[in-house]
Design an enzyme around this catalytic site. Structure first.
Site, PDB file in Angstrom:
ATOM      1  N   CYS A 131       0.849  -1.199   0.000  1.00  0.00           N
ATOM      2  CA  CYS A 131       0.000   0.000   0.000  1.00  0.00           C
ATOM      3  C   CYS A 131       0.881   1.244   0.000  1.00  0.00           C
ATOM      4  O   CYS A 131       0.616   2.216  -0.719  1.00  0.00           O
ATOM      5  CB  CYS A 131      -0.905   0.034   1.231  1.00  0.00           C
ATOM      6  N   ASP A 165      35.343  17.203  18.531  1.00  0.00           N
ATOM      7  CA  ASP A 165      35.759  18.586  18.738  1.00  0.00           C
ATOM      8  C   ASP A 165      36.159  18.713  20.212  1.00  0.00           C
ATOM      9  O   ASP A 165      35.725  17.926  21.051  1.00  0.00           O
ATOM     10  CB  ASP A 165      34.593  19.513  18.390  1.00  0.00           C
ATOM     11  N   ASP A 174      29.851  20.849  18.296  1.00  0.00           N
ATOM     12  CA  ASP A 174      28.778  21.640  18.901  1.00  0.00           C
ATOM     13  C   ASP A 174      28.705  23.065  18.378  1.00  0.00           C
ATOM     14  O   ASP A 174      27.776  23.793  18.718  1.00  0.00           O
ATOM     15  CB  ASP A 174      28.953  21.683  20.427  1.00  0.00           C
TER      16      ASP A 174
END
Length: 753
Positions: A33, A440, A641
């Site tokens: 479907c 980082d 970040d």
């Protein structure tokens, strides 16, 4: 509104004239479907691309609003028997109401189909020769096929009108043929008697197939509800009403009516409705839904508050700043929804298989019928019909279609429980392949906020509270970012300000002021050397040692000598070392990339247990470093970040943003950690491994049922031992395959990360 994409090769931002929206889809009953809805949407005028997720019951469509409208999209979907919810304001309510009604109707159909099927099975298996037994079975089966199973025939017809076929096509063909064949044999048995053949009937097969498939669908519906419980929990975090202060009076409004600028009152124990800033009062707020930290956070004037967090004992007023879809909670919900609707690469392959699976099965069924007609002997037609029907029944593609999305949905929900928000299912699938993680430094490995790590006074000055008052007074007036760290440290000792006069800021060096006729300085080593201020041997040695440990050293002096040195550092997070060790134990290489200096980078890497690090890197150089690793056939995960990390995040195979970082970093990243705990990174990769393992198990079960079932249904064993698979058993096997796949996916809910 325009869609914005980032080109990974040249990092240019490209603005397109299309919009992308996600709509709930109603009435889908199987994976085929979803394929039908997806292909119809893709072929609609003005649609650039579209995708449908069966498990999540949603469709995303990228289209040109100048050519197509949401109403046009809805008409396209309705033309093949489904529906698209285009009321954006109430889409979730409409979808949930429709799902409840659908579930209730399906439950009723399943119950009645099962009740009527039981006597049909008893007659067909134990009382085949009872008087009027066939007529009784026919009368009991008729409502099962024609009424309780009518949706199969309606949907199959709508699909056929567009030259498409899905699972409903298989069920409608198999049960319809079985019922008509049996009804003919019941009403006109002489036709077969004249040819020396006993007229068999298969009413029990037609009735039980519909009952079993309906039961399987009922269990799938319940499972789909369970897999999306994470979103429902998140939605439940927002209150329905809010108290707004207008013209000095309280007024209760629905949360949807809140606008930026409204003043909102929050009482003890209440949930905060929108994002904003405190303007009056104070309290502690439980922000665990955002940070994962169980300790409530103090809120006072100018503190930020977020929707969905829970106020504790105090009360306060705050100014609404972000409402509706702009709140952090709304972004979290949207990310989870988009992730659960996105498709992993393996799912795209499964979709292609499911798209051609139904026509192939119909072809096998026809071929089986022809083969039996040619070589079946005396009962050729009967066996041909029986095997063709059985092939159609057992080959239901439901399990195949559910294999990937159910596992992905449960996996994403599990991640949300552990503060891991997954924006794209592809990252969840790729995570298990990661063999290199790049971190980082600032804000990722470290806290990202400078604090005083040590304050060393010269001999005889350590207990001088007056000097601390002078230091406090100078730093309060300083605009230097590090001054705040000193002020915060002295506040802990409840130091008050002294009457300092003649304050002056010395650019790039520090500050100075006068107290009781004596000039004092706070600044760097350059300031001390320029003023030819003496440094004691003990402080000189302490300063050298602190600098080797990557601390920033601030000097506090009068006009004659240095009185104290203050070490400021961006401390590594308590969990950074353990997280790095866990990644290394998983066989993953860990790298640290930073724009900071070599000395600081070396110190942080040493404390975090990282052997591979590079300092002084520009944003573009971070992305180039990732490319180099990828050229070595490594699958790279990048954790950052800041805005400076966004280029590297876009380049990485799996990108992970820290939830307290910049909006750009979180937009680019495919995963976001809404906690400062770096141990969420190995948890995310473990989750990926377990989710992919579940997908593979699901695909195995889905394929094994079909690979074993279709040949058995076609009658390959008949020549050896006379065995023919009963269509009723085939229906049970088909339903069991779907249930086994869904149940296996739900096991992820209880797995440990």
């Amino acid at each position: 509104m325009s869609a914005i994409t980032i080109d990974k090769e040249n990092k240019n931002t490209v603005r397109q004239s299309t919009v992308r929206k996600t709509f709930p889809v109603l009435e889908m009953t199987c994976a085929a479907c979803a394929i039908s809805v997806e292909s119809m949407l893709k072929s609609a005028a003005g649609v650039k691309d579209a995708g449908v997720n069966f498990a999540n019951q949603t469709a995303w469509v990228e289209y040109d609003p100048a050519i197509a409208t949401t109403t046009d999209l809805q008409k396209t979907v309705r033309s093949i028997g489904y529906d698209l919810v285009i009321d954006e304001a109430n889409s979730n309510e409409i979808k949930e109401a429709a799902q409840r009604e659908h579930y209730k109707a399906l439950q009723q159909r399943t119950i009645w189909a099962s009740v009527l099927s039981v006597p049909v099975v008893i007659i067909g298996m134990f009382f085949m020769d009872m008087p009027y037994g066939n007529y009784i079975s026919m009368l009991l089966t008729l409502p099962v096929v024609a009424w309780f199973g009518r949706s199969f025939f309606i949907n199959a017809w709508k699909q056929a009108r567009h030259g498409k076929a899905n699972m409903d096509t298989l069920v409608a063909l198999s049960t319809g043929i079985a019922f008509l064949f049996s009804a003919f044999n019941t009403i006109n048995p002489g036709f077969w008697h004249a040819r020396g053949i006993h007229p068999h009937v298969y009413f029990e097969a037609a009735a039980v197939i519909i009952a079993f498939i309906s039961l399987g669908k009922l269990l799938e519906e319940r499972a789909k509800y369970n897999t999306s419980s994470a979103i429902k929990k998140l939605m439940g975090l927002q209150p329905k009403t809010v108290r707004v202060i207008m013209n000095g009076r309280e007024q209760e409004l629905p949360v949807s009516a809140v606008q930026p600028g409204h003043t909102i009152l929050v009482r003890p124990g209440e949930k905060i409705p929108v994002d904003g800033s405190v303007i009056a009062g104070s309290s502690y707020v439980d922000e665990s839904m955002i940070t994962g930290e169980p300790v409530p956070v103090q809120k006072e004037k100018d503190s930020k508050v977020f929707a969905g967090t829970v106020n504790q004992k105090g009360s306060f007023q705050f100014l609404a700043e972000k409402v509706g879809n702009d709140t952090m909670l709304a972004h979290i919900i949207q990310m989870v929804q988009e992730a659960q609707g996105s498709k992993a690469p393996v799912q795209k392959l499964v979709d292609k298989i499911a798209g051609i699976f139904v026509p192939i099965v119909i072809g096998i069924s026809i071929l089986t019928f022809i083969t039996w007609m040619l070589v079946g002997g005396d009962n050729a037609f009967t066996n041909a019909l029986l095997t063709a029907v059985t092939v159609l029944v057992i080959a239901c593609p439901c399990a195949l279609g559910l294999a990937t999305p159910t596992a992905i949905m449960v996996g994403i929900g599990k991640g949300a429980e552990h503060n891991i928000l997954i924006k794209d299912a592809e990252s969840l699938e790729l995570g298990y392949k990661v063999d290199a993680v790049i971190l980082d430094k600032t804000g990722t490995i470290t806290e990202g906020k400078p604090v005083v790590s040590q304050m060393t006074w010269s001999a005889g000055e350590k207990d001088s509270s007056t000097l601390k008052q002078v230091l406090y007074s100078l730093e309060v007036k300083s605009e230097h970012p590090l001054a705040e760290a000193v002020v915060n440290e002295l506040k802990k000792e409840a130091i008050s300000a002294a009457q300092v006069t003649g304050f002056e800021s010395l650019t790039a060096r520090g500050v100075t002021g006068i107290y009781n006729g004596l000039r004092y300085y706070v600044g760097n080593r350059q300031l001390i050397d320029e003023r030819q201020i003496r440094i004691g041997e003990d402080l000189q040695q302490a300063a050298s040692l602190l600098q080797q440990q990557a601390h920033t050293v601030i000097y506090f002096a009068d006009q004659h000598q240095v009185l104290a040195i203050i070490a400021i550092a961006d401390k590594i997070k308590p969990t950074s070392l353990k997280a790095v060790q866990q990644l290394q134990q998983m066989g993953i290489e860990v790298y640290m990339l930073t724009g900071d200096n070599e000395q600081t980078a070396a110190a942080v890497a040493r404390q975090a247990g990282i052997t591979h690090y590079t300092a002084g890197m520009l944003p573009a150089e971070k992305a180039d470093f990732i490319k180099e690793l990828q050229q070595q056939n490594k699958v790279v995960a990048m954790v950052g970040d800041g805005i400076n990390d966004s280029q590297a995040l876009a380049q990485a195979d799996v990108s992970i943003a820290m939830g307290k970082g910049s909006d750009i970093a979180m937009d680019v990243a495919k995963m976001t950690l809404i906690t400062s705990d770096l141990q969420s990174i190995p948890r995310a990769l473990v989750l990926s491994r377990k989710t992919v393992r579940t997908i593979r198990q699901n695909l195995f079960w889905a394929f094994i049922y079909n690979l074993l079932g279709i040949p058995l249904a076609a009658g390959v064993l008949y020549a050896f031992n006379g065995f023919l698979l009963n269509p009723m058993i085939a229906g049970a096997a088909m339903a069991l395959s779907s249930v086994s796949v869904v149940t296996n996916s739900l096991r992820l809910k209880t797995t440990k990360l």
